[in-house]
Write an enzyme that holds these catalytic residues in place. Structure first.
Site, PDB file in Angstrom:
ATOM      1  CD  GLU A 141      17.536  22.355  -5.909  1.00  0.00           C
ATOM      2  OE1 GLU A 141      16.571  21.793  -5.397  1.00  0.00           O
ATOM      3  OE2 GLU A 141      17.488  23.521  -6.327  1.00  0.00           O
ATOM      4  CG  PHE A 142      17.292  23.206 -12.004  1.00  0.00           C
ATOM      5  CD1 PHE A 142      18.013  22.696 -13.077  1.00  0.00           C
ATOM      6  CD2 PHE A 142      16.040  22.675 -11.750  1.00  0.00           C
ATOM      7  CE1 PHE A 142      17.496  21.693 -13.876  1.00  0.00           C
ATOM      8  CE2 PHE A 142      15.506  21.670 -12.539  1.00  0.00           C
ATOM      9  CZ  PHE A 142      16.241  21.176 -13.610  1.00  0.00           C
ATOM     10  NE  ARG A 154      32.196  20.560  -4.213  1.00  0.00           N
ATOM     11  CZ  ARG A 154      31.023  20.029  -3.837  1.00  0.00           C
ATOM     12  NH1 ARG A 154      30.849  18.720  -3.831  1.00  0.00           N
ATOM     13  NH2 ARG A 154      30.027  20.806  -3.474  1.00  0.00           N
ATOM     14  N   GLY A 156      35.761  35.074 -19.166  1.00  0.00           N
ATOM     15  CA  GLY A 156      36.692  35.125 -18.048  1.00  0.00           C
ATOM     16  C   GLY A 156      37.621  33.929 -18.044  1.00  0.00           C
ATOM     17  CE  LYS A 196      28.035  29.938  -7.640  1.00  0.00           C
ATOM     18  NZ  LYS A 196      26.800  29.822  -8.372  1.00  0.00           N
ATOM     19  CB  CYS A 239      27.238  21.479 -10.921  1.00  0.00           C
ATOM     20  SG  CYS A 239      26.470  21.063  -9.351  1.00  0.00           S
TER      21      CYS A 239
END
Ligand code: NAD
Length: 420
Positions: free
Chosen positions: A151-152, A327, A253, A320, A260
């Site tokens: 899964e992307f 996590r 940044g 984000k 992930c």
């Protein structure tokens, strides 16, 4: 088709909900009764834009959550494994959830008539899907095929990424398994790459490692640019205009986080070492990322001297924007460092407050809005680029340290960017 999905986290719930939206009957299985109850009452246990609306639309008719794995697997023709694959202490992948999910599926399939496809969607090291097939066989399952379908999706954009992927990677040994999954994914016209189990497993690690490499590369260039008084965003604009490079993932940044990238790069480093390869580049990617968050604190210390007793607002805690996922978030390093320096911290995040409190504790104050966080603050740290933080009125007369180039400013008297 009748589908069962094991695990209702970020990947499992998105997979289940989107497959229901595509017209399938889906049973989402979890071990956590609270998550099952929430899903069945139309509430998403995770924050993901658009997910709850899609869940509500399909609830009852095409999707249901359950604790009863046996019936959900027995009544389906395809089972997705979407359980967590966290890092172990040594960087290897902890496969305990995968193993117990495979054992459960094997027990049920041993009693089931007819073909069944078991799809591994969790990110697993090369060779794991073959081991899952062995577990299924050992439990007595016969008429089955195993597929690896990495899964992307990106958290924050997960629904769109699932419904409109760039590509669908389908690893399997048997052609009937490839055919079955191509039929399932016929709702998207994205290219379908048919490959082997191990190749599919490796594609996921190589993709995430390359994206992480781009970020650490941009940060390393950014650290040099900062010393030279050059804005790295202007540099990367020029770099990203090269079609061979692309402008994506070149934002300097305070480093990457999330469930992930750190885990997957570490896992690939571990796999490389176990197989006598020397992953110098990947180790450097992680080393740059380790030190990047604290650069913002060092910068502030250089500019302001001591922090002790200073009121500091921290805007953004999630790794984000548009997610509640904490996590490996850079805030987990930056906030404790500020507190250790004696700063009086007041932190705020639009969605991650609950998860943040669980991980960061209560050694400092939390605010219930960005406005409240900055109210008495002399200094503001921007750690996550939530859109609402781009409101310039939050910063007037305050010293700002921006870890994400949210304010699109050049460093100057009251504003300092980590790499610009
Ligand atoms: P998560 O921790 O959010 O969710 C995992 C869920 O599985 C939990 O709800 C847990 O209770 C459940 N679970 C554990 N064992 C179970 C069992 N035997 N039966 C039923 N449920 C069980 O994890 P996640 O972020 O969704 O990630 C899942 C996998 O997908 C991981 O391998 C991850 O690397 C991969 N992945 C994650 C993302 C992402 O953005 N989060 C993207 C791509 C791939």
């Amino acid at each position: 088709m009748n589908i069962s999905v094991m695990g209702t986290g970020y990947v499992g719930l998105v997979t289940g909900t989107c497959l229901a939206e595509a017209g399938n009957n889906v049973r989402c299985i979890d071990l956590d009764p609270k998550k099952v109850e929430m899903i069945n009452s139309g509430k998403s246990p995770i924050y993901e834009p658009g997910l709850e609306e899609m869940l509500k639309k399909n609830l009852g008719s095409r999707i249901k959550a359950t604790l009863d794995a046996d019936s959900a697997i027995m009544d389906s023709e395809i089972t997705f494994i979407c359980v967590g694959t966290p890092s172990s202490e040594d960087g290897s992948t902890d496969l305990k959830y995968i193993k117990s999910a495979a054992e459960k599926i094997g027990e049920v399939l041993a009693q089931k008539e007819g073909k069944h496809v078991v799809v591994v969607k969790s990110t697993v090291p090369p060779g794991t899907s073959e081991k899952i097939a062995e577990i299924l066989r050992a439990k007595g399952a016969k008429d089955f095929g195993v597929a690896m379908n990495p899964e992307f999706l990106r958290e924050g954009k997960a629904v769109n990424d699932f419904m409109k992927p760039d590509r669908v990677v389908l690893g399997a040994k048997e052609s009937w398994v490839h055919e079955k999954l191509k039929e399932l994914y016929s709702f998207t016209d994205a290219s379908k790459l048919e490959t082997t189990l191990r190749t599919a497993e490796m594609i996921k690690y190589a993709s995430n490692s390359l994206l992480a490499t781009k970020i650490s590369f941009a940060n390393e260039i950014g650290n040099v640019c900062k010393e030279l008084g050059i804005d790295v965003y202007d540099v990367m604009k020029g770099v990203g205009m090269d079609a061979r490079i692309s402008p994506q993932f070149l934002n300097s940044g305070i480093g990457f986080g999330g469930s992930c990238f750190p885990k997957d790069v570490n896992s690939l480093i571990h796999t490389a070492k176990e197989n006598n390869a020397d992953p110098k580049l990947l180790e450097a990617v992680m080393a740059v990322n380790e030190s990047q968050p604290l650069k913002l604190v060092e910068l502030a210390k250089k500019k302001l001297g001591v922090f002790s007793g200073k009121k500091v607002a921290v805007l953004g805690l999630a790794f984000k924007p548009d997610t509640d996922d904490m996590r490996e978030a850079p805030s987990l390093k930056i906030v404790p460092a500020l507190v250790k320096e004696g700063a009086l911290v007041k932190a705020y995040d639009p969605e991650a407050m609950e998860n943040a409190k669980a991980l960061l504790g209560d050694g400092f104050a939390y605010a219930s809005s960005a406005k409240e966080a900055v109210e008495d603050a002399e200094i503001v740290f921007i750690l996550t680029e939530w859109k609402e933080f781009s409101d310039e009125s939050l910063y007037s007369e305050r010293q700002v340290f921006d870890g994400r180039k949210l304010l699109r400013k050049k460093s100057g008297k009251n504003y300092e960017g980590v790499c610009w």
